[in-house]
Design a protein around this motif. Sequence first.
Motif, short mmCIF file in Angstrom:
data_model
loop_
_atom_site.label_atom_id
_atom_site.label_comp_id
_atom_site.label_asym_id
_atom_site.label_seq_id
_atom_site.Cartn_x
_atom_site.Cartn_y
_atom_site.Cartn_z
N LEU A 1 -2.76 -0.08 -1.66
CA LEU A 1 -2.49 -1.42 -0.62
C LEU A 1 -0.91 -0.83 0.46
N THR A 2 -1.69 -0.91 1.81
CA THR A 2 -0.59 -0.89 2.72
C THR A 2 -1.23 -2.05 3.72
N LEU A 3 0.39 -3.17 4.11
CA LEU A 3 0.02 -4.49 4.67
C LEU A 3 0.50 -5.35 5.44
N PRO A 4 1.21 -5.14 6.56
CA PRO A 4 1.64 -6.14 6.76
C PRO A 4 2.15 -7.19 6.68
N VAL A 5 3.03 -8.20 6.36
CA VAL A 5 3.04 -9.43 6.91
C VAL A 5 4.08 -9.73 7.85
N TYR A 6 3.47 -10.84 8.40
CA TYR A 6 4.62 -11.33 9.98
C TYR A 6 5.30 -13.03 9.75
N ASP A 7 6.49 -12.98 9.88
CA ASP A 7 6.57 -14.01 9.80
C ASP A 7 6.25 -14.82 11.26
N ARG A 8 6.38 -16.40 10.42
CA ARG A 8 6.38 -17.19 11.10
C ARG A 8 4.89 -17.84 11.13
N CYS A 9 3.60 -16.70 10.42
CA CYS A 9 2.18 -16.19 10.93
C CYS A 9 1.78 -16.73 9.22
N GLY B 1 -8.78 -7.76 -6.31
CA GLY B 1 -7.33 -7.55 -6.23
C GLY B 1 -6.84 -8.20 -5.57
N LYS B 2 -6.99 -9.88 -4.58
CA LYS B 2 -6.13 -10.36 -3.77
C LYS B 2 -5.22 -10.95 -4.41
N THR B 3 -5.65 -11.73 -5.72
CA THR B 3 -4.67 -12.30 -6.30
C THR B 3 -3.60 -11.50 -6.97
N THR B 4 -4.29 -10.38 -7.19
CA THR B 4 -3.29 -9.71 -8.13
C THR B 4 -2.50 -8.77 -7.40
N TYR B 5 -2.52 -8.82 -5.76
CA TYR B 5 -2.11 -8.35 -4.90
C TYR B 5 -1.16 -9.57 -4.18
N LEU B 6 -1.19 -10.70 -4.93
CA LEU B 6 -0.40 -11.71 -3.89
C LEU B 6 0.82 -11.93 -5.40
N ARG B 7 0.54 -11.75 -6.11
CA ARG B 7 1.69 -12.00 -7.16
C ARG B 7 2.59 -10.67 -7.56
#
Lengths: 314, 314, 261
Positions: free
Chosen positions: C31-39, C50-56
């Motif tokens: 999984l390659t994925l960005p998370v932006y600040d204030r978004c 696998g979304k919860t797995t990823y979050l955790r």
Amino acid sequence: MEAHIAEIPVEKQAIRTSLSPRLVPRLKEKAIELLLQLAAFTSVAITLGIVGVLAYESFHFFQQVSVVDFLTDRQWTPLFADAHYGILSLVSGTLVTTAVALLVAIPMGSLIAIYLSEYASRSLREFVKPVLELLSAVPTVVYGYFALLFVTPALKQIWSDLPGFNMLSAGLVIGFMIVPYVSSVSEDAMRAVPVYLREGAFALGATRMQTALRVVFPSALSGITAAYVLGVSRAIGETMVVAIAAGMQPTLTLNPLEPAATMTAYIVQVSLGDLPHGSVGYQTIFATGLMLLLITLLFNIAGHALKKRYRQVY
Amino acid sequence: MRLKNGIAKYIKSTALQRRIMRRKGLDRFFAFEGLFVMGVALLVLFALVGQLAADGAGRLSWQFLTSFPSRFPAQAGILTAWIGTLLVMLLTALTAIPLGIGAAIYLEEYAAKSWLTEVIEINIANLAGVPSIVYGLMALGLLVYELHLGQSFLTAGLTLGMLILPMVIIATREAIRSVPPAVREAAYALGATKWQTVRDHVLPYSMGGILTGMILALSRAVGETAPLITVGALSFIAFLPHPPWQGTFPFVSFEWLFDPFTVMPIQMFNWVSRPQEEFHVNAAAAGLILLAMSLAMNAVAIVIRARFRKRIHW
Amino acid sequence: MKALDVSQTVLKAESRGLNFFYGVAQALHGLTLPVYDRCVTALIGPSGCGKTTYLRCFNRMHDLYPGNRYEGAVILYPDRVNIVGAEVDPIEVRMRIGMVFQKPNPFPKSIYENVAYGMRIRGVSSKADLDMVVERALQEAALWGEVKDRLQASAMNLSGGQQQRLCIARALATSPELLLFDEPTSALDPTATSRIEELVTELKQKVAIVIVTHNMQQAARVSDHTAFMYEGRLVEFDRTEKMFTNPSVKLTEDYVTGRFG
């Protein structure tokens, strides 16, 4: 499949591998874990202590008494001038009192368990269970008193030549004492049987009794076996009731109307006296204790095997 | 076609009606039987308490509580016995509670699944089935003679502490397991360490179950007689143990730990095994107090369990 | 591949080639994925994707259970630290990244103690400081007005929606840099849900948010970016409007239009 990903607008730099060091808290955590682990290991140390002490003293005992005599001699008179070391005289006492106790506890305990799990209302169950458990909360020495001074005189009304010390009243009282062990664990096992199994039986027109005996009881047999094994262990190891009410005279007999010492009663008898540490007499109680432990273990292993055999997966 | 008619006829027939009636009757009889057996078990409990009260209630007096044992039954009392019971229980609790809770926390919260953990778990289950007198033998060989602790309060407390340790561990683990994993995760997600999670959440939220287990285990220890006989409880002590305080620095004294001991059940056993009936009255009176102690502890446990259950429900 | 317009946004975290294993079973694949600040970044996909797995992975929750293993990297900015690296203390990670769970899980303590707990374990013990933090966090979680007169009451007596907002306040009290939401409204009624959604949109002023949801309307309502996952893999990541109106991948389109999932 190729993922569709946006570009990352930051210059890529070397990745670091740590945030900030938390050395002291981490050490403290480790120390606490070590302490807790130590506490868990004490239980193993206790077992090693039990096995070690029994094996050590028994080893010295069997250097002076042959194992064959120990297992085949029909007399147990270690404190007499003409010493005999036939453990069977004590084992027979234990087996008779245990058998009498189980004849009381297993039918009673099972019936109570079936009633509480299949017939009783919730409120009755909530009331009866803790009250029944009080039966096992009564100190065993009080049961001994009860056996000697209530049950035996009562039984004498039936058999007037019943001796003042006898295995029957001791066994009966132990039986009542272990009823809650049998009933409580069996009931838990029966209540764990899923409702749909019962509904299946009811749908075919079975009565509650038929459902209880032909569906619920067999399905819960694994847990019920565990309850019986618990009862057996308690009966075999029970000491004060037999020491008080069954007499302290080792006798090779299977007649419950006679007085006879059990393995546990013998240990008590010797402990009450003043045998010098290291003498053969002193070692006999450890050999007896070892025998007691082995018999308990045997029943537990057998019970475990049965429990496995009857295990049901819902 | 004929078969079908046959079935239809059978369903309407009196033969089936009769069968159903009979099965219903059996069912009712079976239910009655369960109720009856339950009544018998409870009756035994009442008979036991009644007998003890009838024999011993008249002997209960201030003099009985505050007198030393004596050769003369009318002058004898249980002063040393109840003080001994209190002191031994204190030592038992100090041994079993920290070790038991520590071990339970380790097994539930820390231990990874490994053969070592498996060994500890099997070991604890088996220890719970070892007859209590065997603990007495171990303590005799190990504490009294190997470690030279003598036939003392310390030995007695440690012996009973080891005896109830498996009970404490099992009860604590069950209580800890009732705390839902979601609560632990909430604490961890805030950055709590394992120990903080245990100290601030797991333990406080399972305190009801833990306390209940502790008290039930101690109530078992209060009535325990056999292992204390093997480690050399005296039944005739006409003096009090050293006081736990002293006039000079450091003001606390541990001399009492090594004093000879007796406890309530030992005193009762001694009296019940004497032939004179006057001593049996003393035994009954001591038994009443002992019974009151253990029943009171059980009652407290039930109340605590109910109160905590009301306070926290997941 | 068309780049996002990111002129206003700053990267807060990103995963790079993240693989995750439950024992031998691989649950996440590269999984390659960005998370932006204030978004708000939403993770969507069918159950078991696998979304919860990823979050955790972001707060190392998987470290609590034995046999779990990470490969690859999750990088937290601006420190540029790989927070799933073996040398990184998971406690340190959780100190900076908060989480709100699927079912409200308040501690069975008072409302006040729930919110104050995070600061207490960070060593804050002065009453004045704690009072301040508790009030701020409860206000940020839009709960202050409802509970300010009964801060010592048990949190277990609050309604489900209030409990969830309390959990949000509890996470906010420690001023996290990144806040993870794991289907925070799945146990709540519609009214409580919309309050939480409003809250999420407000909170992004202060903190980067990643939210897992299997409610696509919710993702569309609250998020700026959306990632669609399927069978442990990332299928598509883009601005939310684009994902729901004109996705680049056929599978995404099938999912957001309700053809499966």
